[in-house]
Write an enzyme that holds these catalytic residues in place. Structure first.
Site, PDB file in Angstrom:
ATOM      1  N   GLN A 109       5.296   2.560 -13.123  1.00 47.31           N
ATOM      2  CA  GLN A 109       5.832   3.864 -12.807  1.00 47.31           C
ATOM      3  C   GLN A 109       7.159   3.709 -12.069  1.00 47.31           C
ATOM      4  O   GLN A 109       7.408   2.704 -11.408  1.00 47.31           O
ATOM      5  CB  GLN A 109       4.847   4.674 -11.963  1.00 47.31           C
ATOM      6  CG  GLN A 109       3.623   5.117 -12.748  1.00 47.31           C
ATOM      7  CD  GLN A 109       2.689   5.972 -11.915  1.00 47.31           C
ATOM      8  OE1 GLN A 109       2.492   5.723 -10.735  1.00 47.31           O
ATOM      9  NE2 GLN A 109       2.102   6.977 -12.531  1.00 47.31           N
ATOM     10  N   VAL A 121       4.403   5.094  -5.848  1.00 45.20           N
ATOM     11  CA  VAL A 121       3.867   5.129  -7.209  1.00 45.20           C
ATOM     12  C   VAL A 121       2.605   4.290  -7.222  1.00 45.20           C
ATOM     13  O   VAL A 121       2.464   3.345  -6.451  1.00 45.20           O
ATOM     14  CB  VAL A 121       4.881   4.597  -8.251  1.00 45.20           C
ATOM     15  CG1 VAL A 121       6.042   5.565  -8.389  1.00 45.20           C
ATOM     16  CG2 VAL A 121       5.374   3.211  -7.892  1.00 45.20           C
ATOM     17  N   SER A 122       1.680   4.641  -8.113  1.00 47.06           N
ATOM     18  CA  SER A 122       0.365   4.004  -8.098  1.00 47.06           C
ATOM     19  C   SER A 122       0.291   2.759  -8.964  1.00 47.06           C
ATOM     20  O   SER A 122      -0.620   1.960  -8.828  1.00 47.06           O
ATOM     21  CB  SER A 122      -0.708   5.007  -8.541  1.00 47.06           C
ATOM     22  OG  SER A 122      -0.389   5.527  -9.817  1.00 47.06           O
ATOM     23  N   THR A 123       1.230   2.582  -9.883  1.00 44.40           N
ATOM     24  CA  THR A 123       1.224   1.381 -10.721  1.00 44.40           C
ATOM     25  C   THR A 123       2.636   0.826 -10.822  1.00 44.40           C
ATOM     26  O   THR A 123       3.621   1.539 -10.629  1.00 44.40           O
ATOM     27  CB  THR A 123       0.708   1.687 -12.140  1.00 44.40           C
ATOM     28  OG1 THR A 123       1.559   2.673 -12.738  1.00 44.40           O
ATOM     29  CG2 THR A 123      -0.719   2.214 -12.089  1.00 44.40           C
ATOM     30  N   ALA A 168       1.671   0.974  -4.923  1.00 43.55           N
ATOM     31  CA  ALA A 168       0.268   0.643  -4.705  1.00 43.55           C
ATOM     32  C   ALA A 168      -0.613   1.726  -5.267  1.00 43.55           C
ATOM     33  O   ALA A 168      -0.193   2.866  -5.446  1.00 43.55           O
ATOM     34  CB  ALA A 168      -0.013   0.475  -3.203  1.00 43.55           C
TER      35      ALA A 168
END
Length: 201
Positions: free
Chosen positions: A27, A22-24, A49
């Protein structure tokens, strides 16, 4: 590009290794975890990340664990690569190690001839994009020379334009002067963009 030896994927001890990202921080990985588990992944590695962060310890460990005959499984292709170019490079590296790549959402599996064909097409599209960029750059340089443009007051570039300037710089196919002419910026501004993207892809 991804030319395969199908025998590399016939190991009876082959393992499905899952990778989720996940990017944040806000999430949730549950959706990806559940999908990977349902697909039969015996091990699942994770990263929290942004897509531009090069250091992904979860992915690094997953790749270290993978052996010839295994398959790396992702929920969606964008979980693995930051760009088409990055995705193709990772797929080729896996192929070189005899490791397959499977994406659940796109139903792509490089252990099959159909999956390999798709990545051949991806590779052709990436090369097509590089050629277009090269042609646009050359055309822009010719137009700049025809106008006698030698720089001038730096103009503000948006994020995409800044990224393009850095891409031209990193390709080493043009001089700094040429890049500054086509982008309409000065050397100092170009170097500031390079520094800005130094922590990116």
């Amino acid at each position: 590009m991804i030319a395969g030896d199908d025998d590399a994927f016939l190991d009876t001890d082959a393992m499905l290794i899952g990778y989720a990202r996940v990017s944040t921080d806000d999430q949730n990985l549950d959706l990806q975890r559940d999908a990977l588990a349902a697909a039969g992944c015996e091990r699942i590695f994770e990263d929290h990340a942004g897509g531009a962060v090069a250091d992904r310890p979860g992915l690094k460990t997953a790749l270290e664990q993978a052996r010839a005959g295994d398959t790396l499984v992702v929920w969606r292709l964008d979980r693995l690569g930051r760009s088409l170019k990055d995705l193709i490079a990772r797929a080729e590296a896996l192929q070189d190690d005899g490791v397959g790549l499977k994406s659940l959402q796109e139903a792509i599996d490089t252990t099959s001839s159909g999956g390999q064909l798709i990545f051949h097409i991806f590779g052709a599209l990436a090369e097509f994009e590089r050629n277009l960029i090269r042609e646009r750059t050359q055309a822009g340089l010719r137009a700049a020379r025809a106008r006698g443009r030698l720089g001038g007051r730096p103009k503000l570039l948006d994020a995409r334009q800044r990224a393009h300037a850095v891409e031209l710089y990193k390709s080493r196919q043009h001089t700094v002067k040429e890049i500054c002419q086509i982008m309409g910026i000065c050397r100092q501004t170009l170097y500031s963009y390079v520094e800005e993207f130094s922590d990116g892809p």
